[in-house]
Scaffold this active site. Structure first.
Site, short mmCIF file in Angstrom:
data_model
loop_
_atom_site.label_atom_id
_atom_site.label_comp_id
_atom_site.label_asym_id
_atom_site.label_seq_id
_atom_site.Cartn_x
_atom_site.Cartn_y
_atom_site.Cartn_z
N ASP A 151 0.81 -1.22 0.00
CA ASP A 151 0.00 0.00 0.00
C ASP A 151 0.83 1.27 0.00
O ASP A 151 0.51 2.23 -0.68
CB ASP A 151 -0.93 0.03 1.22
CG ASP A 151 -2.14 -0.85 1.05
OD1 ASP A 151 -2.51 -1.13 -0.10
OD2 ASP A 151 -2.72 -1.27 2.07
N TYR A 402 -12.75 -1.44 -3.84
CA TYR A 402 -13.24 -0.20 -3.25
C TYR A 402 -14.36 0.37 -4.12
O TYR A 402 -14.45 0.12 -5.32
CB TYR A 402 -12.12 0.83 -3.15
CG TYR A 402 -11.19 0.67 -1.98
CD1 TYR A 402 -11.10 -0.52 -1.26
CD2 TYR A 402 -10.36 1.72 -1.58
CE1 TYR A 402 -10.24 -0.66 -0.18
CE2 TYR A 402 -9.49 1.59 -0.51
CZ TYR A 402 -9.44 0.41 0.19
OH TYR A 402 -8.59 0.29 1.25
#
Length: 470
Positions: A151, A402
């Protein structure tokens, strides 16, 4: 003819030839001047250019003169005058969701130069909508795509490109160095928020029209992070939410009010039993509504609404149609956190309409697969699991990820209301698809309409593995 006469004759002939040549040259000059006057005399240089412009591979040919214009979008027929996006309209009444864009970036990236990305989101000005994304500083099907499941790295950057286009080095604009980000337009300029740095000392860099205007240092030293979707602008002020602290317990949540890139006010939420991460926010009648991710203990989504003075209210969506992932089967809801399968989560969104709510969620209860929109006419306040409408967007067998909200202001659409829209990230690669060395995603988006819509699946559709994976 004597020698003197020969000399005089030859000289006269040469002089005559010279005079004729001079006259021809003067005529040529006069004709060029007249031609130029005819071509330019009727042009209004202060008006809108009416030349024919043909764009090919990010280069522009104007009247056979080659001009290279990088990252410039010509919006035909649009008044580019700055405005202040009021944000005081109510949400448009809708019956369903119409497909708005699909970039197919993973499919295209198997052969073309396409960025490895995650966390795409969409934001619109009064002139255009753009896709923002966090690149990994690498291209698909290239050796630097290895290990991009991570990330946070110093190679990640917030960039943007025209909506619906695959993000590539040829159509993308650099915005900020960032592994967490947000962006929005107030009608006069783009505000971008990019967070980068070490986990215990990250800094958010605010830019307005590309110029650094403010920074925010991590106040809890526990991975400062923000929305991963658009911030909200109302009457010249823009609003965003940041989180600092544990992802599996109580953390610190702050709302920031920003004007032209400068922070004018901030508050910390008093929410000891709530958890707010990756909020999806939108304006509605001059206020801001945010629906967020509870990564601590809620399988229903927390919300916070606030006015321009940052007076706020907090709660959880009460519906028994649960919006997070993982989550239990639909059943009895709660206006407090539903703790069954409440740990972990995924970024998502909902739109409130009075006591009703449009809930966007994965179709799977336990993995990021599929996507659907559900209309629960009493779901904002009631705890039952009854709903009236379900619209399929991505099939259960296909990967999603997402999702988040964005709106189109009346200044863009010409409507008298705020059009609600949403995007869905379609994650491919690791950690689920272990035949690859990379993690990336494409995206789709939809906008609310008060007319007919389709139930279907719009998956990523790329065939894996790629050449680099073999």
């Amino acid at each position: 003819m004597n020698p003197n006469q020969k000399i005089i004759t030859i000289g006269s002939i040469c002089m005559a030839i010279g005079i004729i040549s001079l006259i021809l040259q003067m005529g040529n000059i006069i004709s060029i001047w007249v031609s130029h006057s005819i071509q330019t005399g009727s042009q209004n240089h202060t008006g809108i250019c009416n030349q024919r412009i043909i764009t090919y591979e990010n280069s522009t040919w104007v009247n056979q003169t080659y001009v290279n214009i990088n990252n410039t979008n010509v919006v035909a027929g649009k008044d580019t005058t700055s405005v202040t996006l009021a944000g005081n309209s109510s949400l448009c009444p809708i019956r369903g969701w119409a497909i708005y864009s699909k970039d197919n970036s993973i499919r295209i990236g198997s052969k073309g130069d396409v960025f490895v990305i995650r966390e795409p989101f969409i934001s619109c000005s009064h002139l255009e909508c753009r896709t923002f994304f966090l690149t990994q500083g690498a291209l698909l099907n290239d050796k630097h795509s290895n290990g991009t499941v991570k990330d946070r790295s110093p190679y990640r950057a917030l960039m943007s490109c025209p909506i619906g286009e695959a993000p590539s080095p040829y159509n993308s604009r650099f915005e900020s160095v960032a592994w967490s980000a947000s962006a929005c337009h107030d009608g006069m300029g783009w505000l971008t928020i990019g967070i980068s740095g070490p986990d215990d000392g990250a800094v958010a860099v605010l830019k307005y029209n590309g110029i650094i205007t403010e920074t925010i240092k991590s106040w809890r030293k526990r991975i400062l992070r923000t929305q991963e979707s658009e911030c909200v602008c109302v009457n010249g002020s823009c609003f965003t939410i940041m989180t600092d602290g544990p992802s599996n317990g109580p953390a610190s949540y702050r709302i920031f009010k920003i004007e032209k890139g400068k922070i004018t006010k901030s508050i910390e939420l008093d929410a000891p039993n709530s958890h707010y991460e990756e909020c999806s926010c939108y304006p509605d009648t001059g206020t801001v509504m945010c629906v967020c991710r509870d990564n601590w203990h809620g399988s229903n989504r927390p919300w916070v609404s606030f006015n321009q003075n940052l007076d706020y209210q907090i709660g959880y969506i009460c519906s028994g149609v649960f919006g997070d992932n993982p989550r239990p089967k639909d059943g009895k809801g709660s206006c407090d956190p539903v703790t069954v399968d409440g740990a972990d989560g995924v970024k998502g969104f909902s739109y409130r309409y009075g006591n009703g709510v449009w809930i966007g969620r994965t179709k799977s209860n336990s993995s990021r697969k599929g996507f659907e929109m559900i209309w629960d006419p009493n779901g904002w306040t009631d705890t039952d699991s009854n709903f009236l409408v379900k619209q399929d967007v991505v099939a259960m067998t296909d990967w999603s990820g997402y999702s988040g909200s964005f709106v189109q202001h009346p200044e863009l659409t010409g409507l008298d209301c705020m059009r609600p829209c949403f995007w869905v990230e379609l994650i491919r690669g690791r950690p689920r698809e272990k035949t690859t060395i990379w993690t990336s995603g494409s995206s789709i988006s939809f906008c609310g309409v008060n007319s007919d819509t389709a139930n279907w699946s719009w998956p990523d559709g790329a065939e894996l593995p790629f050449t680099i994976d073999k």
